[in-house]
Write a protein that holds these residues in place. Sequence first.
Motif, PDB file in Angstrom:
ATOM      1  N   LYS A  63      37.211  49.475  38.090  1.00  0.00           N
ATOM      2  CA  LYS A  63      37.606  50.049  39.378  1.00  0.00           C
ATOM      3  C   LYS A  63      36.401  50.188  40.304  1.00  0.00           C
ATOM      4  N   ARG A  64      35.199  50.327  39.740  1.00  0.00           N
ATOM      5  CA  ARG A  64      33.997  50.516  40.543  1.00  0.00           C
ATOM      6  C   ARG A  64      33.435  49.216  41.093  1.00  0.00           C
ATOM      7  N   ILE A  65      33.941  48.083  40.670  1.00  0.00           N
ATOM      8  CA  ILE A  65      33.418  46.797  41.132  1.00  0.00           C
ATOM      9  C   ILE A  65      34.050  46.455  42.478  1.00  0.00           C
ATOM     10  N   ASP A  66      33.203  46.119  43.441  1.00  0.00           N
ATOM     11  CA  ASP A  66      33.686  45.671  44.743  1.00  0.00           C
ATOM     12  C   ASP A  66      33.957  44.172  44.627  1.00  0.00           C
ATOM     13  N   MET A  67      35.223  43.800  44.623  1.00  0.00           N
ATOM     14  CA  MET A  67      35.596  42.414  44.365  1.00  0.00           C
ATOM     15  C   MET A  67      35.128  41.470  45.474  1.00  0.00           C
ATOM     16  N   VAL A  68      35.097  41.929  46.731  1.00  0.00           N
ATOM     17  CA  VAL A  68      34.636  41.080  47.827  1.00  0.00           C
ATOM     18  C   VAL A  68      33.161  40.755  47.632  1.00  0.00           C
ATOM     19  N   GLU A  69      32.373  41.739  47.281  1.00  0.00           N
ATOM     20  CA  GLU A  69      30.963  41.518  47.044  1.00  0.00           C
ATOM     21  C   GLU A  69      30.731  40.634  45.825  1.00  0.00           C
ATOM     22  N   ALA A  70      31.573  40.787  44.813  1.00  0.00           N
ATOM     23  CA  ALA A  70      31.429  40.001  43.592  1.00  0.00           C
ATOM     24  C   ALA A  70      31.729  38.526  43.834  1.00  0.00           C
ATOM     25  N   LEU A  71      32.586  38.222  44.818  1.00  0.00           N
ATOM     26  CA  LEU A  71      32.949  36.847  45.099  1.00  0.00           C
ATOM     27  C   LEU A  71      31.962  36.125  46.019  1.00  0.00           C
ATOM     28  N   LYS A  72      31.101  36.876  46.667  1.00  0.00           N
ATOM     29  CA  LYS A  72      30.124  36.238  47.558  1.00  0.00           C
ATOM     30  C   LYS A  72      29.118  35.437  46.740  1.00  0.00           C
ATOM     31  N   THR A  73      28.734  34.305  47.297  1.00  0.00           N
ATOM     32  CA  THR A  73      27.768  33.463  46.595  1.00  0.00           C
ATOM     33  C   THR A  73      26.360  33.950  46.852  1.00  0.00           C
ATOM     34  N   GLN A  74      25.525  33.757  45.861  1.00  0.00           N
ATOM     35  CA  GLN A  74      24.124  34.142  46.007  1.00  0.00           C
ATOM     36  C   GLN A  74      23.297  32.876  46.152  1.00  0.00           C
ATOM     37  N   ASP A  75      22.444  32.847  47.180  1.00  0.00           N
ATOM     38  CA  ASP A  75      21.588  31.686  47.412  1.00  0.00           C
ATOM     39  C   ASP A  75      20.162  32.000  47.059  1.00  0.00           C
TER      40      ASP A  75
END
Length: 60
Positions: free
Chosen positions: A48-60
Amino acid sequence: MHRFVLQTAELDILRFSREINSLSFLYTFLLMFLFSSLVMLVMHFKLKRIDMVEALKTQD
């Protein structure tokens, strides 16, 4: 499988009962259910504490 494991583990001075009581199946089910519920409850609050939008963003 039960018989094989017990025959393999037996020693000359140590013998195990080869009978499985029906109450043992109930204990096994209850322990499995309790452990699974505990893990599911802990993981629910962690997920529940995971922000799914942030988790889906790609890291460069």
